[in-house]
Design a protein around this motif. Structure first.
Motif, PDB file in Angstrom:
ATOM      1  N   ALA A 148      56.651 -51.502  51.671  1.00  0.00           N
ATOM      2  CA  ALA A 148      55.950 -51.136  50.925  1.00  0.00           C
ATOM      3  C   ALA A 148      56.601 -52.352  49.340  1.00  0.00           C
ATOM      4  N   GLU A 149      58.042 -52.015  49.147  1.00  0.00           N
ATOM      5  CA  GLU A 149      58.282 -52.584  48.000  1.00  0.00           C
ATOM      6  C   GLU A 149      57.782 -53.842  48.269  1.00  0.00           C
ATOM      7  N   PRO A 150      58.247 -54.362  49.213  1.00  0.00           N
ATOM      8  CA  PRO A 150      57.666 -56.777  48.906  1.00  0.00           C
ATOM      9  C   PRO A 150      56.652 -56.563  48.925  1.00  0.00           C
ATOM     10  N   THR A 288      44.860 -72.071  35.118  1.00  0.00           N
ATOM     11  CA  THR A 288      46.193 -71.068  34.095  1.00  0.00           C
ATOM     12  C   THR A 288      46.871 -70.818  35.537  1.00  0.00           C
ATOM     13  N   ILE A 289      47.906 -70.391  35.076  1.00  0.00           N
ATOM     14  CA  ILE A 289      49.926 -71.082  35.627  1.00  0.00           C
ATOM     15  C   ILE A 289      50.644 -69.137  35.166  1.00  0.00           C
ATOM     16  N   TYR A 290      50.292 -68.417  36.341  1.00  0.00           N
ATOM     17  CA  TYR A 290      51.190 -67.105  36.736  1.00  0.00           C
ATOM     18  C   TYR A 290      52.086 -67.019  36.690  1.00  0.00           C
ATOM     19  N   GLY A 291      53.226 -66.366  36.213  1.00  0.00           N
ATOM     20  CA  GLY A 291      54.215 -65.752  37.071  1.00  0.00           C
ATOM     21  C   GLY A 291      54.045 -64.651  37.269  1.00  0.00           C
ATOM     22  N   ALA A 292      55.030 -64.657  37.763  1.00  0.00           N
ATOM     23  CA  ALA A 292      54.943 -62.681  39.088  1.00  0.00           C
ATOM     24  C   ALA A 292      56.618 -62.668  39.065  1.00  0.00           C
ATOM     25  N   ASN A 293      57.055 -61.393  38.085  1.00  0.00           N
ATOM     26  CA  ASN A 293      58.258 -60.569  38.524  1.00  0.00           C
ATOM     27  C   ASN A 293      58.082 -59.438  39.164  1.00  0.00           C
ATOM     28  N   GLY A 294      58.330 -58.632  40.564  1.00  0.00           N
ATOM     29  CA  GLY A 294      58.461 -57.653  40.744  1.00  0.00           C
ATOM     30  C   GLY A 294      57.410 -56.711  41.708  1.00  0.00           C
ATOM     31  N   SER A 295      57.717 -55.950  40.764  1.00  0.00           N
ATOM     32  CA  SER A 295      56.860 -54.445  40.898  1.00  0.00           C
ATOM     33  C   SER A 295      56.846 -52.988  40.054  1.00  0.00           C
ATOM     34  N   SER A 296      55.834 -52.669  39.958  1.00  0.00           N
ATOM     35  CA  SER A 296      56.152 -51.669  38.659  1.00  0.00           C
ATOM     36  C   SER A 296      55.947 -49.975  40.276  1.00  0.00           C
ATOM     37  N   PRO A 297      56.017 -48.720  39.845  1.00  0.00           N
ATOM     38  CA  PRO A 297      56.402 -47.656  40.514  1.00  0.00           C
ATOM     39  C   PRO A 297      54.676 -47.595  40.975  1.00  0.00           C
ATOM     40  N   GLU A 298      53.959 -47.773  39.726  1.00  0.00           N
ATOM     41  CA  GLU A 298      52.433 -48.180  40.259  1.00  0.00           C
ATOM     42  C   GLU A 298      51.885 -48.386  41.725  1.00  0.00           C
ATOM     43  N   HIS A 299      52.691 -50.307  41.630  1.00  0.00           N
ATOM     44  CA  HIS A 299      52.384 -50.975  42.542  1.00  0.00           C
ATOM     45  C   HIS A 299      52.943 -50.045  43.750  1.00  0.00           C
ATOM     46  N   ASN A 300      54.185 -49.462  43.930  1.00  0.00           N
ATOM     47  CA  ASN A 300      54.576 -48.892  45.087  1.00  0.00           C
ATOM     48  C   ASN A 300      53.978 -48.203  45.808  1.00  0.00           C
ATOM     49  N   LYS A 301      52.832 -47.404  44.724  1.00  0.00           N
ATOM     50  CA  LYS A 301      52.633 -46.107  45.786  1.00  0.00           C
ATOM     51  C   LYS A 301      51.281 -46.750  46.180  1.00  0.00           C
ATOM     52  N   ALA A 303      50.780 -50.338  47.359  1.00  0.00           N
ATOM     53  CA  ALA A 303      51.854 -50.724  48.763  1.00  0.00           C
ATOM     54  C   ALA A 303      51.663 -49.681  49.835  1.00  0.00           C
ATOM     55  N   LEU A 304      52.030 -48.353  49.666  1.00  0.00           N
ATOM     56  CA  LEU A 304      52.127 -47.399  50.554  1.00  0.00           C
ATOM     57  C   LEU A 304      50.945 -46.713  50.961  1.00  0.00           C
ATOM     58  N   GLU A 305      49.984 -47.211  49.841  1.00  0.00           N
ATOM     59  CA  GLU A 305      48.457 -46.800  51.247  1.00  0.00           C
ATOM     60  C   GLU A 305      47.994 -48.194  51.419  1.00  0.00           C
ATOM     61  N   LEU A 306      48.364 -49.212  50.973  1.00  0.00           N
ATOM     62  CA  LEU A 306      47.221 -50.014  51.604  1.00  0.00           C
ATOM     63  C   LEU A 306      47.858 -50.723  53.175  1.00  0.00           C
ATOM     64  N   ILE A 307      49.349 -49.935  53.200  1.00  0.00           N
ATOM     65  CA  ILE A 307      49.760 -49.926  54.487  1.00  0.00           C
ATOM     66  C   ILE A 307      49.702 -48.674  55.509  1.00  0.00           C
ATOM     67  N   ALA A 308      49.297 -48.087  54.793  1.00  0.00           N
ATOM     68  CA  ALA A 308      49.021 -46.386  55.359  1.00  0.00           C
ATOM     69  C   ALA A 308      47.304 -46.635  55.924  1.00  0.00           C
ATOM     70  N   THR A 309      46.362 -47.504  55.153  1.00  0.00           N
ATOM     71  CA  THR A 309      45.475 -47.205  55.580  1.00  0.00           C
ATOM     72  C   THR A 309      45.093 -48.552  56.637  1.00  0.00           C
ATOM     73  N   GLY A 310      45.739 -49.226  57.160  1.00  0.00           N
ATOM     74  CA  GLY A 310      45.806 -49.879  57.720  1.00  0.00           C
ATOM     75  C   GLY A 310      45.362 -51.704  57.117  1.00  0.00           C
ATOM     76  N   ALA A 311      45.128 -51.445  55.966  1.00  0.00           N
ATOM     77  CA  ALA A 311      44.348 -52.506  55.034  1.00  0.00           C
ATOM     78  C   ALA A 311      45.311 -53.640  55.048  1.00  0.00           C
ATOM     79  N   VAL A 312      46.641 -53.703  54.921  1.00  0.00           N
ATOM     80  CA  VAL A 312      47.755 -55.043  55.780  1.00  0.00           C
ATOM     81  C   VAL A 312      48.922 -54.043  56.378  1.00  0.00           C
TER      82      VAL A 312
END
Length: 349
Positions: A148-150, A288-301, A303-312
């Motif tokens: 979930a972290e990555p 448009t060029i975007y950066g991307a730096n890590g994640s927030s606590p909300e992203h982690n939550k 991400a866990l749901e995306l894995i648990a539901t089978g979406a990812v």
């Protein structure tokens, strides 16, 4: 208990350490899974300016609560949890604006605090105060939860670059992050996802698992021309450079469609961070060029749901599972490119 401690570049030791006890505002967990990433390899080879050795490393952490401090409520022994890696302060101007991924006061597990390459570890109060200890959904394994972290980082990058319905997406880099990008782009409704990689063996291994719509081996063909050919000359809507290569970023600008978005997801080596940017491409095509730096606590939550539901799905991306004694073997395997995701399972030691 056993831990894997970083002492200096090239010097990670498996050794015995006293089992930690939580302070009054801390939680102690038994680590069941701590996945490895390319950053662990960089730390092993070069160290890190945020690490004051010796330090237990490992930051993709899932485990089981075994003890809580006297001031802790809401958690009890037996709770299955995932721990954030990047810890925002929650109080600065950026955090107050909701920009927790770029908190200037950010600390990290496995860098400023002992991490997950250990049988037991302490979840510090700094994590708890930003709601960074997450319950693992029912039916999800510890190994899957550690990914979930990555995935949270990938989610941050794709949300920022606005990957969505009907997009043609190019992902450069067929490592674990690239594979997660392919799957998340699909989950977000991309019309087609193309995977670019220099190493043919790594490309084929990844493609066999995540099945992109097309694969492009950059050592065998010009990836820019290949993307243009696949899109009838239009280019891709979104290009995600999940590789630490300046050429990948330069190519990303060239293969972008008008109004295209380019996510510089992978950072470049600090001694060579400058690329050639054709400013006229950005100007006339309205890129448009975007950066991307890590994640927030909300992203982690989420991400866990995306894995648990089978979406990812992520279980099939974990190609190697090793005990804590195998940390050095895990890092060697990451370096060799022979794996997608390598997970350490300290509780099995």
């Amino acid at each position: 208990m056993k831990v894997a401690r970083f002492y200096a570049p090239g010097d990670i030791r498996i050794e015995e350490a006293p089992e930690p006890s939580p302070g009054p505002d801390e939680v102690k967990i038994r680590v069941h899974a701590c996945s490895t990433c390319g950053t662990d390899l960089k730390i092993f080879r070069h160290g890190h300016h945020h690490i004051d050795p010796p330090r237990v490393i490992g930051h993709e952490i899932a485990g089981e609560v075994v003890e809580t401090g006297a001031e802790i409520s809401g958690w009890e022994a037996g709770d299955r949890v995932q721990v954030i890696a990047a810890i925002p302060c929650g109080e600065c101007a950026d955090c107050r604006r909701g920009w927790r991924t770029i908190c200037p006061n950010q600390l990290s597990m496995g860098y400023h605090f002992d991490g997950g390459f250990a049988e037991y570890m302490i979840v510090p109060q700094r994590v708890l105060r930003v709601d960074g200890l997450n319950r693992i959904p029912e039916g999800l394994s510890y190994a899957e939860a550690s990914v979930a972290e990555p995935l949270a980082c990938v989610l941050n990058g794709q949300e920022f670059a606005q990957v969505g319905e009907g997009d043609v997406v190019v992902v450069t880099g067929a490592g674990p992050i690239g594979c997660l990008h392919v799957r998340l782009a699909r989950a977000r409704g991309a019309a087609a996802v193309y995977l670019v990689e220099l190493n043919r063996g790594r490309l084929d291994m990844a493609a066999d698992i995540v099945k992109p719509d097309a694969v492009i081996c950059g050592s065998e063909t010009d990836p820019v021309q290949a993307v243009l050919d696949l899109t009838d000359g239009r280019g891709a809507d979104v290009i995600i450079t999940a590789a630490a290569a300046g050429k990948a970023q330069e190519d990303g600008l060239k293969m972008a469609a008008r109004r295209g978005r380019i996510s510089f997801f992978g950072g470049l080596p600090k001694d060579n961070p400058i690329i050639a940017c054709d400013s006229n491409l950005v100007h006339y095509r309205e890129l448009t060029i975007y950066g991307a730096n890590g994640s927030s606590p909300e992203h982690n939550k989420r991400a866990l749901e995306l894995i648990a539901t089978g979406a990812v799905p992520v279980d099939d991306l974990i190609t190697h599972r090793l005990k804590l004694d195998g940390v050095l073997d895990a890092i060697d395997t990451v370096a060799s490119g022979e794996a997608i995701k390598v997970t350490i399972e300290p509780a099995a030691s």
